[in-house]
Design a protein around this motif. Structure first.
Motif, short mmCIF file in Angstrom:
data_model
loop_
_atom_site.label_atom_id
_atom_site.label_comp_id
_atom_site.label_asym_id
_atom_site.label_seq_id
_atom_site.Cartn_x
_atom_site.Cartn_y
_atom_site.Cartn_z
N PRO A 48 0.24 4.86 0.74
CA PRO A 48 -0.70 5.89 0.91
C PRO A 48 -0.15 7.41 0.55
O PRO A 48 0.68 7.92 0.88
N ILE A 59 -3.41 4.77 -2.09
CA ILE A 59 -4.48 5.43 -1.63
C ILE A 59 -4.26 6.78 -1.70
O ILE A 59 -3.55 7.55 -1.49
N ILE A 114 0.91 -1.16 0.04
CA ILE A 114 0.12 0.11 -0.06
C ILE A 114 0.68 1.29 -0.08
O ILE A 114 1.95 1.29 0.95
N VAL A 158 3.49 -1.70 3.77
CA VAL A 158 3.28 -0.32 3.54
C VAL A 158 4.42 0.46 3.35
O VAL A 158 5.54 0.29 4.02
N ALA A 216 -6.01 5.89 5.97
CA ALA A 216 -5.65 5.59 4.87
C ALA A 216 -5.56 4.21 4.43
O ALA A 216 -5.89 3.60 3.46
N ILE A 217 -4.86 3.51 5.44
CA ILE A 217 -4.69 1.80 5.38
C ILE A 217 -5.96 1.32 5.36
O ILE A 217 -6.29 0.34 4.43
N LEU A 221 -3.18 8.53 8.53
CA LEU A 221 -2.44 7.28 7.95
C LEU A 221 -3.34 6.01 8.11
O LEU A 221 -3.44 5.23 7.34
N GLN A 281 -9.25 8.13 -0.57
CA GLN A 281 -9.57 8.67 0.60
C GLN A 281 -9.95 9.97 0.67
O GLN A 281 -9.27 11.03 0.63
#
Ligand code: G1P
Length: 287
Positions: free
Chosen positions: A11, A57, A9, A125, A110-111, A107, A101
């Motif tokens: 972000p 994201i 991921i 991440v 976002a995850i 954060l 988002q």
């Protein structure tokens, strides 16, 4: 052996307020370090660490990141084709997903927005504003520890204690000089409250159980849902290891860090070194 990590991921939905006005119309992740945008370094690190599913994201106004990701991979395919490298076929297996988002909830939020894309697999991440230069990509260093020990693995770096208020800081029990066993994590403590000088450097391997905790997490400092708090809660059920990552970290989420990264990476480039060294010598004589 524990299953390896294929999903990451990124972000990239933050507002980049620390860089206003530069980031009013340009995403922070597109700010340049020498001649590559920050996101490029993160993509390269993930790709060289074996990531196959890239999950971003993002948010309104940041679609240039999406365009850049497409160009980056198109160019990699061409580069490999030109050099007849086998990796070209590997690139065809990669997938990219973008989700948004819409609220600025931090954060952790976002995850959480990526939960449907991640499913039940452990995942990585990468925070692209932390640029990490190393022989072995930083994320791959984490994956190797994960493959040996399982659990969650967090990338760590030493900081001067007076900077603790900028980072997530860990408290640990065991330490073999390379890997520590984390027993608590605090987001941005004041120096007098910091349990150590080991800070989170924006690289994580996380088990999917985190999504349940993130869904219940209340916002804390800055009105944001903190990933650090949910990770700290996860310690009750899952071992959390911290790896002192080998290499050079540049916190490009701060102005001095971004400037330092530009100077340092330019000095590593043969085509720029002499000119930059002259500029620095000139500055030095003026200080
Ligand atoms: C985030 C994390 C923090 C970590 C930092 C690394 O903070 O919440 O734990 O130390 O990244 O850069 P942010 O910089 O997004 O405020």
């Amino acid at each position: 052996m524990t299953r390896s990590i294929k999903k990451a991921i990124f972000p990239v939905g933050g507002l980049g307020k620390r860089f206003y006005p530069a980031t009013l119309a340009t995403p922070k992740e597109m700010l340049p370090v020498v001649d590559r945008p920050l996101i490029d370094y993160a993509l390269e690190e993930a790709r060289l660490s074996g990531i196959e599913e890239f999950i971003f994201i993002t948010r309104k106004g940041k679609s240039s990141i999406e365009d850049y990701v497409e160009e980056y991979f198109k160019n990699k395919v061409l580069e490999y084709k030109d050099n007849n490298l086998d990796e070209e076929s590997g690139l065809k297996n990669l997938t990219f997903s973008f989700t948004r988002q819409s609220d600025s909830l931090g954060l952790g939020h976002a995850i959480w927005c990526a939960r449907h894309l991640v499913g039940d697999d452990p995942f990585a991440v990468i925070l692209p504003d932390e640029l990490f230069c190393s022989k072995t990509p930083c994320l791959l260093q984490l994956i190797r520890v994960y493959e040996e020990r399982g659990g969650c693995v967090i990338g760590l770096g030493e900081i001067p204690i007076e900077k603790s208020y900028k980072y997530g800081i860990v408290s640990y029990s065991e330490d073999d000089g390379k890997v520590v066993k984390i027993d608590r994590m605090i987001e941005k403590p004041l120096p007098q409250d910091a349990p150590s000088n080991l800070s989170i450097i924006g690289r994580y391997i996380i088990q999917p159980q985190i999504f349940g905790l993130l869904g219940q997490e209340k916002s804390s400092i800055g009105g944001e849902i903190q990933l650090t708090n949910s990770l700290s809660d996860l310690i009750e059920d899952i071992n959390l290891y911290g790896l002192r990552c080998k290499g050079q970290r540049f916190d490009c989420g701060s102005k001095p860090g971004l400037i330092e990264a530009n100077i340092s990476l330019a000095m590593d480039r043969e085509d720029l070194r002499d000119e930059i060294a002259n500029i620095l010598r000139d500055f030095n004589s003026r200080i």
